[in-house]
Design a protein around this motif. Sequence first.
Motif, PDB file in Angstrom:
ATOM      1  N   PHE A 209      42.663  22.275  48.895  1.00  0.00           N
ATOM      2  CA  PHE A 209      43.412  22.808  47.753  1.00  0.00           C
ATOM      3  C   PHE A 209      42.635  23.959  47.108  1.00  0.00           C
ATOM      4  CE2 PHE A 209      44.903  22.606  43.276  1.00  0.00           C
ATOM      5  CZ  PHE A 209      46.260  22.797  43.502  1.00  0.00           C
ATOM      6  N   LYS A 210      41.321  23.786  46.966  1.00  0.00           N
ATOM      7  CA  LYS A 210      40.487  24.844  46.396  1.00  0.00           C
ATOM      8  C   LYS A 210      40.445  26.056  47.321  1.00  0.00           C
ATOM      9  CE  LYS A 210      37.237  22.034  43.702  1.00  0.00           C
ATOM     10  NZ  LYS A 210      35.798  21.705  43.538  1.00  0.00           N
ATOM     11  N   LEU A 211      40.236  25.799  48.600  1.00  0.00           N
ATOM     12  CA  LEU A 211      40.143  26.885  49.575  1.00  0.00           C
ATOM     13  C   LEU A 211      41.452  27.650  49.657  1.00  0.00           C
ATOM     14  CD1 LEU A 211      38.471  28.323  51.730  1.00  0.00           C
ATOM     15  CD2 LEU A 211      39.257  26.609  53.390  1.00  0.00           C
ATOM     16  N   TRP A 212      42.576  26.930  49.644  1.00  0.00           N
ATOM     17  CA  TRP A 212      43.901  27.545  49.702  1.00  0.00           C
ATOM     18  C   TRP A 212      44.102  28.504  48.528  1.00  0.00           C
ATOM     19  CZ3 TRP A 212      47.779  29.449  51.957  1.00  0.00           C
ATOM     20  CH2 TRP A 212      49.069  29.489  51.420  1.00  0.00           C
ATOM     21  N   HIS A 213      43.755  28.072  47.317  1.00  0.00           N
ATOM     22  CA  HIS A 213      43.944  28.923  46.155  1.00  0.00           C
ATOM     23  C   HIS A 213      42.972  30.101  46.147  1.00  0.00           C
ATOM     24  CE1 HIS A 213      46.596  25.761  44.713  1.00  0.00           C
ATOM     25  NE2 HIS A 213      47.049  26.655  43.864  1.00  0.00           N
ATOM     26  N   GLN A 214      41.808  29.894  46.690  1.00  0.00           N
ATOM     27  CA  GLN A 214      40.887  31.024  46.789  1.00  0.00           C
ATOM     28  C   GLN A 214      41.464  32.116  47.688  1.00  0.00           C
ATOM     29  OE1 GLN A 214      36.965  30.180  48.374  1.00  0.00           O
ATOM     30  NE2 GLN A 214      36.110  31.933  47.321  1.00  0.00           N
TER      31      GLN A 214
ATOM     32  N   ASN B 121      36.782  38.729  45.059  1.00  0.00           N
ATOM     33  CA  ASN B 121      35.600  37.925  44.728  1.00  0.00           C
ATOM     34  C   ASN B 121      35.957  36.700  43.897  1.00  0.00           C
ATOM     35  OD1 ASN B 121      33.806  39.838  45.955  1.00  0.00           O
ATOM     36  ND2 ASN B 121      34.067  41.150  44.143  1.00  0.00           N
ATOM     37  N   ALA B 122      37.254  36.393  43.818  1.00  0.00           N
ATOM     38  CA  ALA B 122      37.698  35.251  43.011  1.00  0.00           C
ATOM     39  C   ALA B 122      36.994  33.961  43.431  1.00  0.00           C
ATOM     40  CB  ALA B 122      39.205  35.081  43.149  1.00  0.00           C
ATOM     41  N   LYS B 123      36.434  33.277  42.443  1.00  0.00           N
ATOM     42  CA  LYS B 123      35.752  32.009  42.690  1.00  0.00           C
ATOM     43  C   LYS B 123      36.532  30.880  42.028  1.00  0.00           C
ATOM     44  CE  LYS B 123      32.303  33.886  44.916  1.00  0.00           C
ATOM     45  NZ  LYS B 123      32.151  33.671  46.373  1.00  0.00           N
TER      46      LYS B 123
END
Length: 340
Positions: free
Chosen positions: A265-270, A225-227
């Motif tokens: 970049f955000k999606l990749w880290h999620q 569930n990491a945001k």
Amino acid sequence: IYPLVVDPKENGRYEYLVSYERKQHFKGPKVHVKTWMKKRFDEEDRAFLIADFGSAKELARLLRKIPDERKKEAVMCFHWAKYGNFDTGKPFLQVISMDKRLKEIVDNFDSMKIGVDEPFRFHCTMCGKCCINREDILLTPRDIYCMAKELQISPEELFKRYCETYIGHDSCIPIVRLKHRGSIKRCPLLKDRKCSVHKAKPGVCAMFPIGRCVTVDQKAAKTVNAKIGEIQYVFINPGCGDNAETHTVREWLSEFGIPVEDEFFKLWHQKLFQLGSIFRKAEKVCSDQTMEFAWTATFVELYLEYDTSKDFLPQFEENSEKILNLMKMMPTSKDGVNHA
């Protein structure tokens, strides 16, 4: 270094002890300690000693907490991790040197942080220093896609020629990085001292000396569930070039077509956080063979399964969602159920 013994102190200095156990060995001329050590104790030895002794107290503290009935098993695991878990085809201090660089950023994050419209001074003089002695050029799927497209080869072929992969110690997921060459550890994409993929160079290279990270809710950081929150930037002392030019982060990124709010970049880290939360739990209950299969499938799907004649982002979204849904089926507890 016989007959000396080195004892590193907490203040970063060393204490040298000499053993006179075999007096017949001391019949030659006198030698200064510094001269003796310089010939026999190099920088790698020093780095290892600091890392080894630096972790000793914490390891001892943790081992003392282990119940007696589990202590033998724990000590065996410790011995394997410390003395046996090495790939002789890679530099011995590879992981330590990378951790040291990352630790420096973490420890000094507040002083290194920079706003997107905040100025910094840097001018690249094309000296090439940022292309050698580097073992930390980590690649994203987008990096591999863009470089493969620039070189007109497949992502799989690009990986075989220029990259290597390993399982991240903390993230527990497949990580891809450029595989350096020669004694100076030069980038494999350097041709005649110039970058052969300059127009499509990896994001970490294009942004240099700017780095970036994402914020994440600490309570959910290790769960599916990491945001992901906002992107934050840091200015890393480059150790090269000069201060002849002034830029803002926004201007610097725009020169390479990198958006300040980089959605990939955000999606990749999620996805990294989500997959990592599954693998960290699955690794405790799954066989080595199962984990090897899971890591291989994730590596192929995330990094290699792309058609460079089509847009990248839709393919990444499909691939990452497909592999995440598959890995959610892995058992993460002894009852065989996924509790990630």
